[in-house]
Design a protein around this motif. Structure first.
Motif, PDB file in Angstrom:
ATOM      1  N   ILE A 180       0.837  -1.202   0.000  1.00 18.04           N
ATOM      2  CA  ILE A 180       0.000   0.000   0.000  1.00 18.04           C
ATOM      3  C   ILE A 180       0.872   1.252   0.000  1.00 18.04           C
ATOM      4  N   TYR A 181       1.987   1.204   0.702  1.00 15.28           N
ATOM      5  CA  TYR A 181       2.915   2.351   0.698  1.00 15.28           C
ATOM      6  C   TYR A 181       3.390   2.662  -0.722  1.00 15.28           C
ATOM      7  N   VAL A 182       3.748   1.623  -1.469  1.00 17.23           N
ATOM      8  CA  VAL A 182       4.214   1.829  -2.846  1.00 17.23           C
ATOM      9  C   VAL A 182       3.106   2.441  -3.695  1.00 17.23           C
ATOM     10  N   ALA A 183       1.863   1.952  -3.512  1.00 18.55           N
ATOM     11  CA  ALA A 183       0.752   2.476  -4.298  1.00 18.55           C
ATOM     12  C   ALA A 183       0.440   3.924  -3.934  1.00 18.55           C
ATOM     13  N   VAL A 184       0.471   4.246  -2.653  1.00 15.92           N
ATOM     14  CA  VAL A 184       0.178   5.621  -2.231  1.00 15.92           C
ATOM     15  C   VAL A 184       1.275   6.570  -2.681  1.00 15.92           C
ATOM     16  N   GLU A 185       2.513   6.114  -2.657  1.00 12.50           N
ATOM     17  CA  GLU A 185       3.615   6.971  -3.084  1.00 12.50           C
ATOM     18  C   GLU A 185       3.490   7.349  -4.556  1.00 12.50           C
ATOM     19  N   ARG A 186       2.936   6.434  -5.359  1.00  7.60           N
ATOM     20  CA  ARG A 186       2.747   6.723  -6.781  1.00  7.60           C
ATOM     21  C   ARG A 186       1.512   7.579  -7.046  1.00  7.60           C
ATOM     22  N   LEU A 187       0.681   7.756  -6.046  1.00  8.43           N
ATOM     23  CA  LEU A 187      -0.525   8.570  -6.210  1.00  8.43           C
ATOM     24  C   LEU A 187      -0.152  10.040  -6.318  1.00  8.43           C
ATOM     25  N   ASP A 188      -0.622  10.679  -7.369  1.00  8.42           N
ATOM     26  CA  ASP A 188      -0.323  12.094  -7.595  1.00  8.42           C
ATOM     27  C   ASP A 188      -1.085  12.933  -6.576  1.00  8.42           C
ATOM     28  N   PRO A 189      -0.409  13.681  -5.733  1.00 10.90           N
ATOM     29  CA  PRO A 189      -1.124  14.518  -4.742  1.00 10.90           C
ATOM     30  C   PRO A 189      -2.028  15.565  -5.380  1.00 10.90           C
ATOM     31  N   LEU A 190      -1.737  15.939  -6.618  1.00 11.52           N
ATOM     32  CA  LEU A 190      -2.583  16.928  -7.289  1.00 11.52           C
ATOM     33  C   LEU A 190      -4.003  16.424  -7.496  1.00 11.52           C
ATOM     34  N   LEU A 191      -4.164  15.115  -7.655  1.00 13.24           N
ATOM     35  CA  LEU A 191      -5.513  14.567  -7.804  1.00 13.24           C
ATOM     36  C   LEU A 191      -6.314  14.725  -6.520  1.00 13.24           C
ATOM     37  N   VAL A 192      -5.669  14.523  -5.395  1.00 11.43           N
ATOM     38  CA  VAL A 192      -6.348  14.727  -4.112  1.00 11.43           C
ATOM     39  C   VAL A 192      -6.651  16.210  -3.904  1.00 11.43           C
ATOM     40  N   ASP A 193      -5.700  17.060  -4.260  1.00 11.85           N
ATOM     41  CA  ASP A 193      -5.936  18.509  -4.132  1.00 11.85           C
ATOM     42  C   ASP A 193      -7.080  18.966  -5.037  1.00 11.85           C
TER      43      ASP A 193
END
Length: 295
Positions: A180-193
């Motif tokens: 899950i850490y690897v998957a979250v690290e690849r998640l673009d924070p701009l999408l959450v923003d």
């Protein structure tokens, strides 16, 4: 002289041949040390038990028919329940931890990951014995509760289903955190923003953005936890006792105590078939979802 023009099809065929030769040692290793023993165990599952625990090579399906007994069904159901509960708890604990680690400053991430993997530096059996010291009748946990005045009498923690689940969660939690850490690290924070900018609620951001985009890591973690948990035998044997027997304990009992190798082989193949069916069912569903997304 005219240069030779190679078609893309010829190049791909050459690459496939080279890749086959490159994978040959691994395939040979898997064939000799996995498929051959697996086929031998499968053949033994249709044999009969000898008078003194040997193998009599007489074809019979009685071993698989005997698995229909309610006792075996209870042990299998209990194993699936423990493994499922362990997976759910590991996800509930591991996802927030993995998210916090992935969103922490880069200089702190190696330290947090080191702490997550630190238990692997100690033997699994030793760690399980440590939990026995903590949970026994006069263990550290009961002493602490009685010293603080929370409990007047010691709690019965050891040799209970709760102790088994606690031991399984402790043992396999890192297997949930790391994917899950690897998957979250690849998640673009701009999408959450962007979701926050569109006035999405916290629940909507979690369920509509974060969870779908980290689904590969979540599924990988669930598989890595569920498969070893359902076949575990050290943890239920030491922390659960005879009342919390799982299918791994049953296999160990058939092979080492009863010396009924054909029955133990049959139980092993039934367990493997159930796990493989669950994993293949998921991947088939996931591939179908990809096809629908492309359309």
């Amino acid at each position: 002289m005219t240069p030779h023009n190679h078609s893309p099809r010829e190049g791909s065929s050459r690459f496939s041949c080279r890749s086959c030769w490159f994978a040959a040692p691994g395939l040979l290793w898997m064939g000799v040390f996995f498929l051959v023993p697996l086929g031998l165990v499968f053949a033994v599952s249709f044999a009969s038990r000898g008078s003194y625990g040997g193998i009599v090579w007489e074809f019979t399906s009685a071993n698989y028919i005997d698995l229909l007994h309610p006792l075996y069904g209870k042990i299998l159901g209990q194993s699936l329940w423990y493994a499922t509960l362990t997976t759910v708890i590991c996800f509930a604990l591991g996802f927030p931890l993995a998210y916090v680690i992935a969103r922490s400053p880069a200089r702190w991430q190696p330290i947090w990951l080191l702490l997550v993997m630190l238990p692997f530096w100690t033997n699994f059996l030793v760690r399980t014995y440590e939990w026995m010291i903590l949970l026994r009748h006069d263990g550290l946990l009961n002493r602490a509760l009685m010293a603080m005045g929370i409990m007047d009498v010691p709690l019965e923690l050891l040799y209970t289903p709760t102790a088994v689940v606690v031991g399984l969660v402790y043992g396999y939690l890192p297997f949930m955190v790391l994917p899950i850490y690897v998957a979250v690290e690849r998640l673009d924070p701009l999408l959450v923003d962007a979701a926050w900018d569109l006035y999405a609620s916290s629940w909507a951001v979690l369920t509509r953005v974060v969870l779908p985009l980290t689904k590969p890591g979540i599924v990988g973690g669930c598989i890595l936890v569920f498969i070893p948990a359902v076949g575990s035998f050290i943890t239920p044997d030491l922390l659960g006792g005879a009342r919390s027997m799982m299918i791994g304990n049953l296999i160990q009992h058939e092979f080492l105590v009863v010396r009924d190798w054909p029955m133990g082989s049959a139980v092993s193949f039934v367990l493997m078939a159930i796990v493989m069916a669950a994993v293949m069912g998921y991947y088939r569903n996931a591939s179908g979802e990809r096809v629908l997304d492309r359309r």
